[in-house]
Scaffold this motif. Sequence first.
Motif, PDB file in Angstrom:
ATOM      1  N   GLN A 143      -7.045  -2.214   1.558  1.00  0.00           N
ATOM      2  CA  GLN A 143      -6.327  -2.176   0.284  1.00  0.00           C
ATOM      3  C   GLN A 143      -5.323  -3.322   0.172  1.00  0.00           C
ATOM      4  OE1 GLN A 143      -5.196   1.876  -1.225  1.00  0.00           O
ATOM      5  NE2 GLN A 143      -5.733   2.506   0.857  1.00  0.00           N
TER       6      GLN A 143
ATOM      7  N   ILE B   9      -7.987   1.963   6.316  1.00  0.00           N
ATOM      8  CA  ILE B   9      -7.337   2.416   5.082  1.00  0.00           C
ATOM      9  C   ILE B   9      -6.376   1.367   4.525  1.00  0.00           C
ATOM     10  CG2 ILE B   9      -5.922   4.207   4.034  1.00  0.00           C
ATOM     11  CD1 ILE B   9      -8.645   5.191   4.962  1.00  0.00           C
ATOM     12  N   VAL B  10      -5.437   0.907   5.358  1.00  0.00           N
ATOM     13  CA  VAL B  10      -4.346   0.073   4.860  1.00  0.00           C
ATOM     14  C   VAL B  10      -4.798  -1.368   4.617  1.00  0.00           C
ATOM     15  CG1 VAL B  10      -2.040  -0.804   5.334  1.00  0.00           C
ATOM     16  CG2 VAL B  10      -2.624   1.549   5.953  1.00  0.00           C
TER      17      VAL B  10
ATOM     18  N   GLN C 296      -1.065   6.858   1.418  1.00  0.00           N
ATOM     19  CA  GLN C 296      -2.347   6.571   2.063  1.00  0.00           C
ATOM     20  C   GLN C 296      -2.280   6.877   3.551  1.00  0.00           C
ATOM     21  OE1 GLN C 296      -5.093   5.561   0.399  1.00  0.00           O
ATOM     22  NE2 GLN C 296      -4.005   5.596  -1.551  1.00  0.00           N
ATOM     23  N   ASN C 297      -1.158   6.531   4.184  1.00  0.00           N
ATOM     24  CA  ASN C 297      -0.973   6.851   5.604  1.00  0.00           C
ATOM     25  C   ASN C 297      -0.916   8.363   5.816  1.00  0.00           C
ATOM     26  OD1 ASN C 297      -0.758   4.240   6.961  1.00  0.00           O
ATOM     27  ND2 ASN C 297       1.083   3.946   5.755  1.00  0.00           N
TER      28      ASN C 297
ATOM     29  N   THR D 212      -6.191   4.009  11.053  1.00  0.00           N
ATOM     30  CA  THR D 212      -5.668   4.030   9.683  1.00  0.00           C
ATOM     31  C   THR D 212      -5.401   2.627   9.175  1.00  0.00           C
ATOM     32  OG1 THR D 212      -4.636   6.192  10.079  1.00  0.00           O
ATOM     33  CG2 THR D 212      -3.799   4.892   8.234  1.00  0.00           C
TER      34      THR D 212
ATOM     35  N   VAL E  12       0.851  -1.189   0.000  1.00  0.00           N
ATOM     36  CA  VAL E  12       0.000   0.000   0.000  1.00  0.00           C
ATOM     37  C   VAL E  12       0.887   1.238   0.000  1.00  0.00           C
ATOM     38  CG1 VAL E  12      -1.801   1.262   1.249  1.00  0.00           C
ATOM     39  CG2 VAL E  12      -1.814  -1.237   1.215  1.00  0.00           C
ATOM     40  N   SER E  13       0.555   2.194  -0.826  1.00  0.00           N
ATOM     41  CA  SER E  13       1.358   3.407  -0.961  1.00  0.00           C
ATOM     42  C   SER E  13       1.459   4.155   0.369  1.00  0.00           C
ATOM     43  CB  SER E  13       0.746   4.334  -2.018  1.00  0.00           C
ATOM     44  OG  SER E  13       1.401   5.581  -2.030  1.00  0.00           O
TER      45      SER E  13
END
Length: 290
Positions: free
Chosen positions: A178, A174-175, A156-157, A170, A152-153
Amino acid sequence: MAIIAVVFASLVASASGNPNYQWNVVWRYLFSAPILTGLSHTVELTVGSMAIGIALGILLAVMRLSPNPVISTAAGVYIWVFRGIPVLVQLLFWYFLSALFPRLSIGIPFGPSLLSVDTNHVITQLTAAILGLGLSEGAYMAEIVRSGILSVSPGQNDAAKSLGMKGFLTMRRIVLPQALRIIIPPTGNETIGMLKNTSMVIVIAYTDLLTSVSLIYARTYETIPLLIVACIWYLAVTTVLMFVQSGIERRFGRGFMPRRQPGRLARTRARLFNRSATAGATHAAGGSDA
């Protein structure tokens, strides 16, 4: 292609013409009660061990990526130990744990014991099997989850932090969602591998599918047909798991999977349709000019 067809035909002819396969014995035992009981135990072991492995793998992966060196090192040591020791040895170790600790106690560290039980009453064959398989699987799943998280990029964080989201939130919102696209395929392979690894519990005499089969052929000496029964059931459950894995991959891979190119037949059909449409349009245009 012809060579493959010949080999396949030879195998079919051998299986149907060789009386040593004893297909009548295979069909007699395929749905027998001991075999189905062993199969259910195998599925239960697979589900329980993978549940422990996945939960532990996520925890260890997050710990491994922690900036705290103590937490990161602790996770690294766990992964190093449990990936380095064969699963068969771990199963035997847990099964014979009472030789090391005759009683298991819960209490104040370096103080009095509040609860003490016989180790053999806690570490049964089922418990030893789940611990041996699940704790070992956790080490492998940790590396799978870690690779998914690293895919994951980092942006994103940063975006999550700009919105005021904390680290755990997060990771959860988010992470990890993905990272699932990367995590799911090897997790499916690990699940199928776990199904087959459960056969190793035969060393602690837990009645899984292979143990049930071995108990029968040890009594009847019908070794080959009983092993064929085990193979049929392992293949059947593996096939189901493969279909489930494919469905989950399609679900989480939407938007990322490349568009499939049409096959040769579809391309030929499209060309013929285009030619007929063009000819029809030309004929209609000529008629209207007349």
